[in-house]
Design an enzyme around this catalytic site. Structure first.
Site, PDB file in Angstrom:
ATOM      1  N   GLY A  40      -1.724  -4.396   1.079  1.00 45.98           N
ATOM      2  CA  GLY A  40      -1.876  -5.637   1.825  1.00 45.98           C
ATOM      3  C   GLY A  40      -0.903  -6.732   1.452  1.00 45.98           C
ATOM      4  O   GLY A  40      -0.900  -7.794   2.080  1.00 45.98           O
TER       5      GLY A  40
ATOM      6  N   HIS B 142       0.992   4.838   6.918  1.00 45.70           N
ATOM      7  CA  HIS B 142       0.846   5.418   5.583  1.00 45.70           C
ATOM      8  C   HIS B 142       1.200   6.900   5.636  1.00 45.70           C
ATOM      9  O   HIS B 142       1.291   7.483   6.727  1.00 45.70           O
ATOM     10  CB  HIS B 142      -0.587   5.213   5.082  1.00 45.70           C
TER      11      HIS B 142
ATOM     12  N   SER C 131       0.811  -1.219   0.000  1.00 46.07           N
ATOM     13  CA  SER C 131       0.000   0.000   0.000  1.00 46.07           C
ATOM     14  C   SER C 131       0.844   1.269   0.000  1.00 46.07           C
ATOM     15  O   SER C 131       0.395   2.316  -0.460  1.00 46.07           O
ATOM     16  CB  SER C 131      -0.931   0.021   1.220  1.00 46.07           C
TER      17      SER C 131
ATOM     18  N   ASP D  44      -1.493   7.849  10.336  1.00 46.27           N
ATOM     19  CA  ASP D  44      -1.734   6.629  11.116  1.00 46.27           C
ATOM     20  C   ASP D  44      -0.434   5.956  11.538  1.00 46.27           C
ATOM     21  O   ASP D  44      -0.436   4.814  11.988  1.00 46.27           O
ATOM     22  CB  ASP D  44      -2.610   5.641  10.333  1.00 46.27           C
TER      23      ASP D  44
ATOM     24  N   ASN E 183       4.229  -5.407   6.047  1.00 43.03           N
ATOM     25  CA  ASN E 183       3.070  -6.231   6.406  1.00 43.03           C
ATOM     26  C   ASN E 183       3.500  -7.567   7.010  1.00 43.03           C
ATOM     27  O   ASN E 183       2.799  -8.114   7.869  1.00 43.03           O
ATOM     28  CB  ASN E 183       2.178  -6.470   5.179  1.00 43.03           C
TER      29      ASN E 183
END
Length: 256
Positions: A102, A225, A76, A222, A132
């Site tokens: 993802g 990102h 992402s 966040d 991830n």
């Protein structure tokens, strides 16, 4: 079983063993870093969700139908690159966005064998993957092995392309947070996979941090990102490294 059959089976087993040994030797020789765990690298795995499969199909179509010279593989953090900044900074450099939100290292291994390399070979590849894996509680060593497996596959499939291996980007606000420390551990491992010729390593994430090493909400709302400001900072670090990489790839091709 006849004596002839036994000899034939023994010869066949020896051939299989030699082939497997040859492949292992090639994998060892093709990179300057050894495997980081004894568990074995993550294996190729397809995405099972509709959204991921649709995004994969769009990338596979783009590599065949869109002129590009650099393939940017990622998750992402790549797919979600600010579109205005991408058009201003990376599109003129011939970069194709091949990020899928993802994705783990397993997924990139799978899609490299299922269409992402089906077009004309790029001059260069940018690889940014692994965050991830860490979030899913894989160890830094196993995450690094997944990245290493991708590098081996890219070197085998694209022997003429140069690879820009990006260090994982900082996440979480504090330098002492678990995932921030895990990111640093992965980066310490994978930098040894670069040889300066075929694979160039760069950490561009430090530009995102303040003087205390913290990731601000303005840069990463966040703490994973990035905002437009965050991507502008990343672009300022990536552009000169990418320009040198592509120039080196072009010079190499002209010499040949």
């Amino acid at each position: 079983m006849s004596l002839l059959s036994r000899h034939f089976c023994a010869a066949l087993l020896a051939l299989f063993a030699a082939t497997a040994s040859g492949r292992l030797a090639l994998a060892a020789d093709i990179l300057s870093c050894a495997q980081f765990t004894h568990e074995g690298a993550p294996q190729p795995m397809a995405r099972g969700d509709q959204r991921g499969l649709e995004r994969l199909d769009r990338i596979n179509q783009a590599v065949k139908n869109t002129p590009y010279s650099v393939l940017f593989l990622g998750d992402s953090l790549t797919e979600g690159w600010d579109p205005v900044l991408w058009e201003r900074s990376l599109t003129p450099r011939g970069v194709l966005n091949a990020g899928i939100a993802g994705d783990f290292t397993d997924h990139i291994l799978w899609r490299l064998e299922h269409g992402n390399l089906a077009g004309p070979p790029p001059k260069a590849v940018i690889l940014l993957i692994g965050t991830n894996d860490l979030a899913a509680h894989r160890s830094p060593e196993l995450t690094a092995d997944g990245i290493r497996a991708i590098l081996v596959l890219l070197r085998e499939r694209l022997p003429e392309a140069r690879i820009l291996l990006l260090g994982l980007l900082p996440r979480e606000q504090s330098p002492d947070a678990r995932l921030r420390r895990a990111v640093a551990q992965v980066n310490r491992l994978i930098r040894d996979c670069a040889d300066g010729e075929h694979i160039v390593y760069a950490e561009i994430g430090d530009v995102l941090l303040d003087s205390d090493g913290r990731l601000s909400v303005a840069v990463s709302p966040d703490w994973l990102h990035f905002s437009e400001r965050g991507y502008a900072l990343l672009a300022s670090s990536l552009e000169p490294v990418l320009d040198r990489l592509v120039a080196g790839a072009s010079s190499c091709c002209q010499l040949r």
